[in-house]
Design an enzyme around this catalytic site. Structure first.
Site, PDB file in Angstrom:
ATOM      1  N   ASP A  18      40.378  46.730  41.374  1.00 23.87           N
ATOM      2  CA  ASP A  18      41.602  46.077  41.102  1.00 23.87           C
ATOM      3  C   ASP A  18      41.811  44.851  41.758  1.00 23.87           C
ATOM      4  OD1 ASP A  18      42.494  47.959  39.110  1.00 23.87           O
ATOM      5  OD2 ASP A  18      43.579  49.183  40.451  1.00 23.87           O
ATOM      6  N   ASP A 158      44.476  53.672  33.117  1.00 24.72           N
ATOM      7  CA  ASP A 158      44.778  53.266  34.495  1.00 24.72           C
ATOM      8  C   ASP A 158      46.143  53.148  34.980  1.00 24.72           C
ATOM      9  OD1 ASP A 158      44.146  51.927  36.681  1.00 24.72           O
ATOM     10  OD2 ASP A 158      43.498  50.125  35.916  1.00 24.72           O
TER      11      ASP A 158
HETATM   12 ZN    ZN Z   1      42.801  48.868  37.339  1.00 24.62          ZN
END
Ligand code: ZN
Length: 204
Positions: A18, A158
Site C-alpha cells: 500500500d 482489500d
Molecule cells: Zn491495498
C-alpha cells in the site's frame, strides 16, 4: 526483510504494498525506495496499490522499482482507461480500485483493460479497520459484470479481511484476498495468519 521472508512458502501468493501519499489518503507509507528493497528481498510477485493522486506521474518509476502489478484508484484517475493501458505498456498487470463510497458501475467501462478490479472494503488510509459489510454487495456486482463481459479479470478485496470474513468475501465473488493486520499481527506469526485465511476459504 524479516517480515517478508516469513511469508515465503506460507501460501501467500503475492506481496501487496500500500503506497500512500498523505494527499489521496491522510497517511504516508512506502515509496519507491521501499519497493526496490522489497524487490530484492522476495521472489513473491509485488503488487503495488497506489493510493496517491496523479498516479500517471509515477507509473514508470514504480514499474522500474520492481512492480509486477500496479493498481490505481478510480477516484484519483480522470483518464482511467489510458492509465491502465499505460501500466500494461510497462509490462505490469493493471489494476483499478474503488473506494467504499464509489459505485461498482464505475469500473464497468475499464474492466476490459483491467487485470484486477479492487474493491476497497474499508475507507483507505489506515490498517486495523473493520470490513464494511455492504461493500461485499459491490464485490458481487463487479464479479457479475466481469462474467457478463466474458473477461478473466480478478476481483480483489482489500481492507479488514481476516479468517472470519474471508469465506464471505469469496462467496461474494472475490478471487484475491488482501490481508494486512490479520497476517502481520497474527499472534502465531505471519505464516500462521496466511494459513488461517487459506483454511477459512478451503485452500490448503
Ligand atoms: Zn491495498
Amino acid at each position: 526483510a524479516d517480515e517478508v521472508h516469513a511469508l515465503e512458502g506460507s501460501g501467500a501468493e503475492r506481496l501487496h504494498v500500500d503506497v500512500m501519499d498523505g494527499v489521496f489518503v491522510p497517511n504516508f507509507t512506502f515509496g519507491t525506495d521501499t519497493v526496490r528493497v522489497l524487490r530484492r528481498a522476495t521472489s513473491l510477485p509485488l503488487e503495488l496499490h497506489l493510493m496517491i493522486v496523479e498516479p500517471d506521474r509515477h507509473l514508470r518509476t514504480f514499474a522500474e522499482a520492481g512492480a509486477d502489478a500496479i493498481t490505481v484508484h478510480y477516484e484519483a484517475s480522470p483518464h482511467l482507461h489510458r492509465t491502465l493501458v499505460s501500466i500494461r505498456d510497462l509490462d505490469c498487470r493493471a489494476g483499478a480500485a474503488i473506494n467504499p463510497s464509489t459505485p461498482a458501475a464505475m469500473l464497468s467501462e475499464v474492466l476490459e483493460v483491467c487485470d484486477l478490479a479492487l474493491v476497497m472494503t474499508i475507507a483507505p488510509g489506515f490498517g486495523g479497520q473493520q470490513l464494511i459489510e455492504h461493500t461485499l454487495r459491490k464485490v458481487r456486482e463487479v464479479r457479475d459484470d466481469i462474467e457478463h463481459q466474458g473477461l478473466a479479470t480478478e476481483v480483489e478485496v482489500d481492507g479488514g479481511v481476516d479468517a472470519e470474513n474471508a469465506r464471505a468475501c469469496v462467496d461474494a465473488g472475490a478471487t484475491v484476498l488482501v490481508a494486512g493486520t490479520a497476517v502481520f499481527h497474527h499472534t502465531a506469526g505471519a505464516a500462521a495468519g496466511v494459513a488461517a485465511i487459506r483454511s477459512a476459504v478451503g485452500e490448503a
